[in-house]
Design a protein around this motif. Structure first.
Motif, short mmCIF file in Angstrom:
data_model
loop_
_atom_site.label_atom_id
_atom_site.label_comp_id
_atom_site.label_asym_id
_atom_site.label_seq_id
_atom_site.Cartn_x
_atom_site.Cartn_y
_atom_site.Cartn_z
N THR A 91 0.93 3.93 -2.95
CA THR A 91 0.71 5.34 -2.62
C THR A 91 1.74 6.23 -3.30
OG1 THR A 91 -0.26 4.77 -0.49
CG2 THR A 91 0.55 7.00 -0.75
N SER A 104 -4.03 2.20 -0.15
CA SER A 104 -3.25 3.28 -0.77
C SER A 104 -4.15 4.46 -1.13
CB SER A 104 -2.54 2.75 -2.02
OG SER A 104 -3.47 2.37 -3.02
N SER A 136 0.82 -1.21 0.00
CA SER A 136 0.00 0.00 0.00
C SER A 136 0.86 1.26 0.00
CB SER A 136 -0.93 -0.01 1.21
OG SER A 136 -0.19 0.02 2.43
#
Length: 297
Positions: A21, A240, A17
């Motif tokens: 991101t 994310s 995640s």
């Protein structure tokens, strides 16, 4: 869904995640900068001033020459009366007004594009081509272009094109790396689970004895790996997206914030793109689950 709580899976989702991101932030910043460049940093102008003796036929001939370089709908005729009305508050002499009152002025929009071969065209070569076409025309009084500004925009365009081409390659390689990373991780989780569940000691195969049917176990294990990859992908994408949304005010300036749809000049076209992030990561996880079935143990 209890398999998602096995020790490697939460760490895998958390690590992925943060990685997604970073990718989402990087891609969205590039798209915002590219939109800003197209809107404000992709056009230069050339001003062409004709002599008073130039007639309508001369104006049409000059316009056709310019259009050959800059493209259709790029030439605009400026009305000197409109210019003089806008500067009426200045102490302009009557002689200045008489000189410019009946003057024909053309404003040429120089933009990026592609030639017949498909290669990108830049601003400075177009300015130089227009100057060379009009320099010997007796109907032209002045051709004014800001080649310094055009060269800066050309440098920015070359940089954007290079980042776009290299970024697509690196992003594709990164997605491929994530697929293999998840595939090996899911494969390891499946092997450890199958080893933990084996209570009977392994039996030695015999030529005279029928080997046990392992197809059911393989099918069950394969379906489980696909479901595991899909779940890991969806959870990583959703997490994310939550991370980007919760910190968007710190990640983006106001004019580039994709979550501020009410910002001036920003169209409401990013909602579907944001909702597609978990779908994309879920597809990556699904492929990882398929890959886990054929990876060596």
């Amino acid at each position: 869904m209890r398999f998602l709580l096995r020790p490697p899976i939460p760490i895998l989702v958390l690590f992925s995640s943060f990685l997604f991101t970073f990718f989402v932030w990087l891609v969205s910043v590039f798209l915002s900068l590219d939109d800003h460049r197209i809107e404000s940093l992709s056009v230069a102008h050339v001003i062409v001033v004709l002599r008073k003796s130039a007639g309508t036929h001369s104006l049409q001939s000059i316009t056709e020459k310019i259009v050959q370089v800059s493209g259709d709908h790029s030439v605009h005729v400026i009305d000197p009366k409109d210019i003089l009305s806008r500067i009426s508050f200045l102490p302009v002499s009557a002689g200045f007004k008489n000189v410019w009152m009946d003057r024909k002025i053309l404003s040429v929009d120089i933009t990026f594009g592609k030639d017949k071969k498909g290669d990108p065209t830049y601003l400075v070569p177009q300015m130089e081509a227009i100057n060379s076409l009009l320099q010997n025309d007796s109907n032209i009084l002045l051709v004014q272009s800001n080649e310094l500004w055009g060269s800066r925009l050309d440098s920015l365009e070359r940089l954007v094109l290079r980042i776009r081409s290299v970024g697509i390659i690196l992003l594709s390689l990164s997605v491929l790396s994530v697929v293999f990373f998840w595939g090996y991780a899911i494969r390891g989780v499946g092997l450890s689970r199958s080893q933990d569940g084996d209570s009977d000691p392994p039996r030695r195969k015999s030529f005279w004895m029928e080997s046990p049917d392992e197809s059911d176990a393989l099918v069950e294990k394969g379906v489980s790996s696909i479901h595991t990859g899909l779940a890991v992908g969806l959870l990583s994408g959703i997490l994310s997206l939550v991370l980007v949304w919760s910190s968007h005010s710190a990640l983006y300036p106001h004019w580039a914030d994709p979550f501020l749809l009410s910002a001036p000049g920003k169209e409401e076209t990013g909602g579907f793109l944001w909702m597609g992030i978990p779908l994309l990561t879920g597809v990556i996880g699904w492929f990882s689950g398929l890959l886990a079935r054929i990876l060596p143990s």
